[in-house]
Design a protein around this motif. Structure first.
Motif, PDB file in Angstrom:
ATOM      1  N   ALA A   1      37.089  60.842 -23.803  1.00 52.26           N
ATOM      2  CA  ALA A   1      36.263  61.134 -22.626  1.00 52.26           C
ATOM      3  C   ALA A   1      34.774  61.062 -22.939  1.00 52.26           C
ATOM      4  N   ALA A   2      34.421  61.113 -24.229  1.00 55.60           N
ATOM      5  CA  ALA A   2      33.016  60.988 -24.631  1.00 55.60           C
ATOM      6  C   ALA A   2      32.558  59.534 -24.625  1.00 55.60           C
ATOM      7  N   ALA A   3      33.490  58.588 -24.770  1.00 63.86           N
ATOM      8  CA  ALA A   3      33.105  57.184 -24.905  1.00 63.86           C
ATOM      9  C   ALA A   3      32.205  56.698 -23.757  1.00 63.86           C
ATOM     10  N   PRO A   4      32.546  56.954 -22.479  1.00 62.03           N
ATOM     11  CA  PRO A   4      31.677  56.454 -21.406  1.00 62.03           C
ATOM     12  C   PRO A   4      30.291  57.091 -21.364  1.00 62.03           C
ATOM     13  N   LEU A   5      30.105  58.211 -22.049  1.00 65.67           N
ATOM     14  CA  LEU A   5      28.770  58.805 -22.094  1.00 65.67           C
ATOM     15  C   LEU A   5      27.773  57.866 -22.749  1.00 65.67           C
ATOM     16  N   LEU A   6      28.253  56.990 -23.633  1.00 61.11           N
ATOM     17  CA  LEU A   6      27.369  56.117 -24.393  1.00 61.11           C
ATOM     18  C   LEU A   6      26.728  55.025 -23.547  1.00 61.11           C
TER      19      LEU A   6
END
Length: 349
Positions: A154-159
């Motif tokens: 779920a952190a991946a799209p934050l990038l």
């Protein structure tokens, strides 16, 4: 060179197929990453399908990368084997221009290097290949730390989506009590709602779909306005301090400008494939409004965003997909059939 498995497109219409690509051996300042997850961004669709100009095929997209460090160069500081890290939209820049020196690598005047599809000048002129692959090698200066306890998928799209919305909110100095509008409730829009709320703003979502009201309020929106309803638009006229427009389709922004208070600003984040209808300068002049644009964020700002999101418990709402389902996921993205971001499970490559 090391060969890794990947999924690549060979033309604008080919779809994805299993492939192998070569990664360089880590140099003194390089970090080798074993990729666990990679977000699917709508810009990946535009790039793969040559909608923003001819792509360089074969092409492996993906610039929302999360994984663990597998090797480091002899001179690397701040990263260690086994550490969870991320790579966003940039893997290099000129490092010399004013923008780079001020931490705005996304606006590099010498030409930054995207994570996929561009010439990597510092590494032999190869075309960069992205995160739909088992591994990647990136200079330490362009690697991010994923905070402990944050869901890595779920952190991946934050990038990309996360920093793309965080950066203009930071630039506009949005703080508690401000009133922020968000146009569109997709991958960017849902992150804009979460981050603006965490900053203390009152958030209004603009949508053409009345059935998105419940979803928007579940994300934290205080109000939802159906933009095709003239009465609802009139009710919020002159009430907002800032608007983030996340829509990547051609649309008229003049109606949204009318919802801004004096000294308000509308920041364009979505990039439509063709020209937008003209902006009425009278709307800008009469209230000293600003209409601008913003793209991703610099490396330091991206790390700041990750730390902010960790502090406030913010991640993206995701749906996991396998490598074999990439083509279907792309079709669903174009149709708007995702809430709110697809993430590739790289173990399926």
């Amino acid at each position: 060179m090391t060969e890794v498995k990947a999924y690549a497109a060979n033309s604008a219409t080919s779809g994805f197929a299993p492939s192998t690509i070569k990664r360089r051996e880590p140099g003194a300042h390089d970090v080798e990453i074993s990729i666990e997850f990679c977000g699917l961004c709508h810009s990946d669709v535009h790039s793969i399908r040559s909608e923003w100009g001819p792509a360089k095929y074969p092409l492996v997209p993906g610039h929302e990368i999360v994984g663990t460090v597998s090797r480091i160069g002899d001179a690397v500081e701040g990263f260690s084997v086994g550490q969870r890290v991320g790579v966003g939209c940039l893997v290099d820049s000129c490092r010399e221009c004013d923008s780079c020196l001020e931490g705005f690598e996304q606006y590099c005047e010498g030409g930054n290097v995207g994570t996929y599809g561009v010439v990597d000048r510092r590494n032999g002129g190869a075309i960069t290949q992205g995160g739909y692959s088992q591994g990647i090698v990136v200079d330490e200066n362009y690697v991010l730390r994923i905070p402990d306890g944050m869901d890595p998928a779920a952190a991946a799209p934050l990038l990309c989506a996360g920093v793309t919305t965080y950066s203009p909110l930071s630039y506009l100095d949005v703080q508690e009590g401000d009133k922020v509008g968000v146009v569109g409730l997709g991958g960017l829009g849902h992150m804009a709602v979460k981050i603006a709320k965490a900053l203390g703003a009152t958030v209004t979502v603009f949508t053409t779909s009345p059935d998105k009201e419940v979803a928007a309020k579940d994300l934290g929106a205080d109000a939802v306005v159906v933009s095709t309803d003239a009465a609802q638009m009139a009710a919020v006229k002159g009430s907002l301090n800032a608007i983030l427009d996340t829509v990547a389709a051609v649309h008229d922004i003049n109606a949204y400008l009318r919802t801004l208070a004096r000294d308000g600003a509308l920041i364009q984040l979505g990039l439509p494939p063709t020209d937008m209808p003209p902006v009425d300068p009278g709307l800008l002049i009469r209230k000293r409004l600003a209409y601008g644009g913003s793209v991703i964020g610099g490396i330091a700002e991206t790390q700041e965003m990750l730390d902010f999101c960790a502090e406030h418990g913010i991640v993206s709402d995701i749906e996991m997909v396998t490598a074999a389902d990439l083509d279907n996921a792309y079709d669903r993205m174009v149709a708007g059939d995702v809430r709110y971001r697809f993430v590739l499970d790289n173990s399926t490559i």
